[in-house]
Scaffold this motif. Structure first.
Motif, mmCIF file in Angstrom:
data_model
loop_
_atom_site.group_PDB
_atom_site.id
_atom_site.type_symbol
_atom_site.label_atom_id
_atom_site.label_comp_id
_atom_site.label_asym_id
_atom_site.label_seq_id
_atom_site.Cartn_x
_atom_site.Cartn_y
_atom_site.Cartn_z
ATOM 1 N N ALA A 42 0.833 -1.210 0.000
ATOM 2 C CA ALA A 42 0.000 0.000 0.000
ATOM 3 C C ALA A 42 0.862 1.253 0.000
ATOM 4 O O ALA A 42 0.537 2.239 -0.670
ATOM 5 C CB ALA A 42 -0.945 -0.002 1.197
ATOM 6 N N THR A 43 1.979 1.221 0.718
ATOM 7 C CA THR A 43 2.893 2.362 0.743
ATOM 8 C C THR A 43 3.495 2.587 -0.640
ATOM 9 O O THR A 43 3.595 3.729 -1.111
ATOM 10 C CB THR A 43 4.001 2.137 1.790
ATOM 11 O OG1 THR A 43 3.394 1.963 3.068
ATOM 12 C CG2 THR A 43 4.962 3.305 1.839
ATOM 13 N N PHE A 44 3.897 1.493 -1.278
ATOM 14 C CA PHE A 44 4.442 1.593 -2.634
ATOM 15 C C PHE A 44 3.415 2.198 -3.584
ATOM 16 O O PHE A 44 3.715 3.112 -4.348
ATOM 17 C CB PHE A 44 4.856 0.204 -3.131
ATOM 18 C CG PHE A 44 5.119 0.158 -4.597
ATOM 19 C CD1 PHE A 44 6.333 0.573 -5.111
ATOM 20 C CD2 PHE A 44 4.143 -0.292 -5.478
ATOM 21 C CE1 PHE A 44 6.574 0.544 -6.475
ATOM 22 C CE2 PHE A 44 4.376 -0.319 -6.841
ATOM 23 C CZ PHE A 44 5.598 0.101 -7.342
ATOM 24 N N ALA A 45 2.207 1.695 -3.530
ATOM 25 C CA ALA A 45 1.168 2.115 -4.472
ATOM 26 C C ALA A 45 0.707 3.546 -4.220
ATOM 27 O O ALA A 45 0.378 4.270 -5.169
ATOM 28 C CB ALA A 45 -0.020 1.171 -4.389
ATOM 29 N N ILE A 88 10.431 -8.429 5.690
ATOM 30 C CA ILE A 88 9.918 -8.693 4.351
ATOM 31 C C ILE A 88 11.106 -8.819 3.410
ATOM 32 O O ILE A 88 11.971 -7.939 3.363
ATOM 33 C CB ILE A 88 9.002 -7.542 3.874
ATOM 34 C CG1 ILE A 88 7.811 -7.378 4.814
ATOM 35 C CG2 ILE A 88 8.538 -7.767 2.439
ATOM 36 C CD1 ILE A 88 6.907 -8.570 4.905
ATOM 37 N N ASP A 89 11.135 -9.902 2.650
ATOM 38 C CA ASP A 89 12.165 -10.087 1.636
ATOM 39 C C ASP A 89 11.725 -9.331 0.391
ATOM 40 O O ASP A 89 10.877 -9.806 -0.366
ATOM 41 C CB ASP A 89 12.360 -11.572 1.334
ATOM 42 C CG ASP A 89 13.473 -11.839 0.346
ATOM 43 O OD1 ASP A 89 14.095 -10.872 -0.155
ATOM 44 O OD2 ASP A 89 13.730 -13.020 0.057
ATOM 45 N N GLU A 90 12.283 -8.142 0.205
ATOM 46 C CA GLU A 90 11.853 -7.288 -0.901
ATOM 47 C C GLU A 90 12.136 -7.915 -2.258
ATOM 48 O O GLU A 90 11.473 -7.588 -3.244
ATOM 49 C CB GLU A 90 12.508 -5.913 -0.789
ATOM 50 C CG GLU A 90 11.985 -5.124 0.391
ATOM 51 C CD GLU A 90 12.501 -3.704 0.437
ATOM 52 O OE1 GLU A 90 12.736 -3.116 -0.640
ATOM 53 O OE2 GLU A 90 12.666 -3.194 1.548
ATOM 54 N N SER A 91 13.079 -8.840 -2.322
ATOM 55 C CA SER A 91 13.378 -9.485 -3.610
ATOM 56 C C SER A 91 12.225 -10.379 -4.058
ATOM 57 O O SER A 91 12.126 -10.705 -5.243
ATOM 58 C CB SER A 91 14.669 -10.293 -3.519
ATOM 59 O OG SER A 91 14.498 -11.406 -2.652
#
Length: 114
Positions: A42-45, A88-91
């Motif tokens: 949600a932060t990304f979006a 969180i594994d962002e990859s």
């Protein structure tokens, strides 16, 4: 009311884990991890959405999931469940592929995801 929300989330976590017998700590950690993912998405979006309505909705989602994270942390502390190592594994997140989408497609992705 907060305890009811935490209990409902934990019940949902149990159901989603396929009715296998699980350690309660593992369930709490899984729900906490998934909650962090929702905050990240949600932060990304939020910065990429094209309408104020969707941006406001993303803000509400972030606030709600942060509140749920606080409640889960309190609940975990009461049960002596360690959440400090949950990251969180962002990859493994589709953020790179989403970066290239035009605003309208990010809106559609966000609506479908939420």
């Amino acid at each position: 009311m907060k305890k009811i929300n935490v209990l409902l989330v934990l019940i949902l976590g149990i159901v989603l884990m396929g009715f296998k017998q699980q350690d309660p700590a593992a369930i709490i950690q899984k729900v906490y991890h998934d909650n962090l993912k929702e905050i990240m998405m949600a932060t990304f979006a939020k910065d990429k959405l094209s309408t104020d309505e969707l941006k406001n909705y993303a803000t509400i989602l972030i606030q709600d999931h942060e509140a749920m994270g606080d409640e889960l942390t309190q609940f975990a502390n009461e049960l002596s469940v360690d959440l400090s190592g949950i990251k969180i594994d962002e990859s493994k997140m589709p953020l790179d592929s989403l970066q290239a989408l035009p605003a309208g497609q990010i809106d559609a992705w966000f609506k479908a995801k939420q």
